[in-house]
Motif scaffolding. Structure first.
Motif, mmCIF file in Angstrom:
data_model
loop_
_atom_site.group_PDB
_atom_site.id
_atom_site.type_symbol
_atom_site.label_atom_id
_atom_site.label_comp_id
_atom_site.label_asym_id
_atom_site.label_seq_id
_atom_site.Cartn_x
_atom_site.Cartn_y
_atom_site.Cartn_z
ATOM 1 N N MET A 105 0.846 -1.193 0.000
ATOM 2 C CA MET A 105 0.000 0.000 0.000
ATOM 3 C C MET A 105 0.877 1.237 0.000
ATOM 4 N N THR A 106 0.663 2.142 -0.964
ATOM 5 C CA THR A 106 1.386 3.410 -1.006
ATOM 6 C C THR A 106 0.457 4.520 -0.541
ATOM 7 N N VAL A 107 0.947 5.339 0.372
ATOM 8 C CA VAL A 107 0.129 6.433 0.903
ATOM 9 C C VAL A 107 0.745 7.767 0.498
ATOM 10 N N THR A 108 -0.107 8.777 0.381
ATOM 11 C CA THR A 108 0.363 10.110 0.015
ATOM 12 C C THR A 108 0.903 10.822 1.245
ATOM 13 N N ALA A 109 1.979 11.568 1.066
ATOM 14 C CA ALA A 109 2.652 12.211 2.194
ATOM 15 C C ALA A 109 3.066 13.629 1.847
ATOM 16 N N GLY A 110 3.203 14.433 2.873
ATOM 17 C CA GLY A 110 3.711 15.794 2.728
ATOM 18 C C GLY A 110 4.706 16.095 3.820
ATOM 19 N N ILE A 111 5.480 17.157 3.619
ATOM 20 C CA ILE A 111 6.476 17.587 4.605
ATOM 21 C C ILE A 111 6.165 19.021 5.013
ATOM 22 N N LEU A 112 6.039 19.242 6.299
ATOM 23 C CA LEU A 112 5.864 20.578 6.864
ATOM 24 C C LEU A 112 7.241 21.122 7.239
ATOM 25 N N GLY A 113 7.569 22.329 6.758
ATOM 26 C CA GLY A 113 8.896 22.877 7.018
ATOM 27 C C GLY A 113 9.949 22.217 6.144
ATOM 28 N N ALA A 114 9.655 22.115 4.855
ATOM 29 C CA ALA A 114 10.476 21.295 3.954
ATOM 30 C C ALA A 114 11.796 21.933 3.561
ATOM 31 N N THR A 115 11.973 23.233 3.786
ATOM 32 C CA THR A 115 13.207 23.880 3.337
ATOM 33 C C THR A 115 14.327 23.814 4.364
ATOM 34 N N GLY A 116 14.033 23.456 5.602
ATOM 35 C CA GLY A 116 15.054 23.405 6.643
ATOM 36 C C GLY A 116 15.913 22.155 6.552
ATOM 37 N N ALA A 117 16.871 22.033 7.483
ATOM 38 C CA ALA A 117 17.831 20.931 7.449
ATOM 39 C C ALA A 117 17.151 19.576 7.595
ATOM 40 N N VAL A 118 16.224 19.448 8.550
ATOM 41 C CA VAL A 118 15.525 18.173 8.732
ATOM 42 C C VAL A 118 14.547 17.938 7.589
ATOM 43 N N GLY A 119 13.906 19.000 7.103
ATOM 44 C CA GLY A 119 13.019 18.864 5.959
ATOM 45 C C GLY A 119 13.749 18.329 4.740
ATOM 46 N N GLN A 120 14.963 18.807 4.512
ATOM 47 C CA GLN A 120 15.748 18.316 3.384
ATOM 48 C C GLN A 120 16.115 16.845 3.566
ATOM 49 N N ARG A 121 16.460 16.470 4.781
ATOM 50 C CA ARG A 121 16.778 15.067 5.038
ATOM 51 C C ARG A 121 15.530 14.200 4.858
ATOM 52 N N LEU A 122 14.361 14.717 5.225
ATOM 53 C CA LEU A 122 13.119 13.990 4.996
ATOM 54 C C LEU A 122 12.892 13.746 3.502
ATOM 55 N N ILE A 123 13.163 14.760 2.694
ATOM 56 C CA ILE A 123 13.030 14.589 1.250
ATOM 57 C C ILE A 123 13.949 13.486 0.757
ATOM 58 N N GLN A 124 15.197 13.495 1.229
ATOM 59 C CA GLN A 124 16.151 12.472 0.811
ATOM 60 C C GLN A 124 15.659 11.070 1.145
ATOM 61 N N LEU A 125 15.015 10.905 2.304
ATOM 62 C CA LEU A 125 14.563 9.585 2.740
ATOM 63 C C LEU A 125 13.225 9.186 2.117
ATOM 64 N N LEU A 126 12.355 10.163 1.870
ATOM 65 C CA LEU A 126 11.001 9.855 1.418
ATOM 66 C C LEU A 126 10.867 9.745 -0.090
ATOM 67 N N GLU A 127 11.660 10.492 -0.837
ATOM 68 C CA GLU A 127 11.481 10.512 -2.290
ATOM 69 C C GLU A 127 11.607 9.113 -2.902
ATOM 70 N N PRO A 128 12.547 8.254 -2.451
ATOM 71 C CA PRO A 128 12.607 6.897 -3.002
ATOM 72 C C PRO A 128 11.851 5.845 -2.178
ATOM 73 N N HIS A 129 11.104 6.253 -1.160
ATOM 74 C CA HIS A 129 10.503 5.307 -0.218
ATOM 75 C C HIS A 129 9.390 4.508 -0.889
ATOM 76 N N PRO A 130 9.349 3.189 -0.694
ATOM 77 C CA PRO A 130 8.338 2.378 -1.368
ATOM 78 C C PRO A 130 6.919 2.544 -0.825
ATOM 79 N N ASP A 131 6.780 3.055 0.402
ATOM 80 C CA ASP A 131 5.458 3.148 1.022
ATOM 81 C C ASP A 131 4.821 4.523 0.920
ATOM 82 N N PHE A 132 5.613 5.553 0.669
ATOM 83 C CA PHE A 132 5.109 6.923 0.697
ATOM 84 C C PHE A 132 5.326 7.625 -0.638
ATOM 85 N N GLU A 133 4.290 8.301 -1.105
ATOM 86 C CA GLU A 133 4.392 9.132 -2.305
ATOM 87 C C GLU A 133 4.394 10.590 -1.858
#
Length: 344
Positions: free
Chosen positions: A1-29
């Motif tokens: 099951m793939t679920v849709t996801a968003g990031i709050l505060g995406a431009t900060g340091a942790v937000g950028q790391r979230l993008i790195q981890l989530l963009e290829p993630h098999p469960d989250f779009e």
């Protein structure tokens, strides 16, 4: 099951790391990014000062940033990952949960609230059940889950492994990387050739969060662990990886062999981001080290070493990558737990 996801505060340091981890993630779009009003309406590549040592994914670079506001976030988002500053999170996250969104948050606000699960999935996945109480008491259709502070996450899995010996007292001294303060959090003139023996609020976070994480959920509330915890937190000039010196006093006799075996055998979880093993124990007396060991388990493992017996317990060192395991990766892992346990 793939679920849709968003990031709050995406431009900060942790937000950028979230993008790195989530963009290829098999469960989250990953379909939505939010930031400040000044950044909203612009392509992500134009407003993010990208600091990750890999290119911005092209699909993300062209994504238009939205305002961090319930009225500007699509209704069909299954899960929001929050890396908001705590003062913003304190205001915005409850509004989003009331509007029906499920939020997995790295922000420090509300971590010790009685009805907010503070979770390390391999340690206290059962605390997620307090969400039933949260929804009942707050009238939310959504839900709010927190991961702990980066320094707390480093230490607590090792403590959970030793708790069968009856932990009574915990003393910890941290050597924390500069990335924990954000890109502009500590100036080079402060930290080069130096160590700073104070991180505002960090000791209190470690002392409280550890007891909540190691506590037991009785079906209505989380009963905190009764161990006495004392922390001293220090900033040192490493980029990533929090190293911690831990002293544990136990009710029952414990040897270094006992401690090493308990850590090595402590079970991980069958989640996409959870490492196996969760805790890697070194035999070498000079390990773990930040530069050598922070990326164990793709940055999601905890490493330990330097075990020695004390008069009433054990002393050891432990290490974790503070922006992966200690922040973005912890939020992603909580998202995986929410998905597995049917909260999305």
């Amino acid at each position: 099951m793939t679920v849709t996801a968003g990031i709050l505060g995406a431009t900060g340091a942790v937000g950028q790391r979230l993008i790195q981890l989530l963009e290829p993630h098999p469960d989250f779009e990953l379909v939505t990014l939010t930031a400040s009003d000044a950044s909203a309406g612009h392509p992500y590549r134009d407003v993010a000062k990208w600091r990750i040592d890999a290119p911005i994914p092209e699909t993300i670079a062209e994504m238009t940033v939205r305002r961090t506001d319930p009225d500007d976030i699509p209704d069909d988002i299954d899960l929001l990952f929050s890396s908001l500053p705590s003062d913003v999170g304190k205001r915005v996250e409850p509004e989003l949960c009331e509007a029906g969104y499920v939020v997995s948050s790295n922000s420090s606000n509300d971590r010790t609230a009685p009805d907010v699960p503070l979770t390390i999935p391999e340690v206290n996945a059962g605390h997620l059940d307090v969400l039933e109480v949260q929804r009942e008491e707050r009238g939310w259709d959504g839900a709010l889950v927190k991961n702990p502070n980066c320094s707390t996450i480093t230490m607590v899995p090792t403590l959970a492994a030793l708790d069968s010996f009856g932990i009574e007292q915990i003393h910890v001294s941290t050597l924390q990387a500069v990335s924990g303060a954000g890109y502009s959090g500590v100036s080079s003139m402060e930290i080069i050739d130096n160590a700073i023996p104070h991180i505002g609020g960090e000791e209190q976070k470690m002392e409280a969060e550890a007891c909540k994480l190691l506590g037991a959920f009785d079906g209505r509330e989380i009963n905190w662990h009764e161990a006495d915890v004392a922390a001293s937190c220090n900033r040192i000039p490493t980029i990533d990886g929090h190293l911690e010196n831990v002293w544990v006093e136990t009710r029952d006799e414990i040897t270094t062999e006992d401690a090493a075996a308990a850590m090595r055998s402590y079970e991980s979880l069958d989640l996409h981001s959870s490492p196996d093993p969760l805790i890697h124990v070194f035999e070498e007396p000079d390990r773990p080290q930040p530069r050598l060991d922070r990326l164990h388990g793709n940055g999601m493992a905890v490493t330990a070493g330097g075990l020695r017996e004390t008069s009433n317990g054990v002393q050891y060192n432990c290490l974790a990558h503070n922006t992966i395991r200690g922040a973005a990766g912890a939020s992603v892992l909580n998202g995986e737990l929410l998905l597995r346990d049917g909260w999305l």
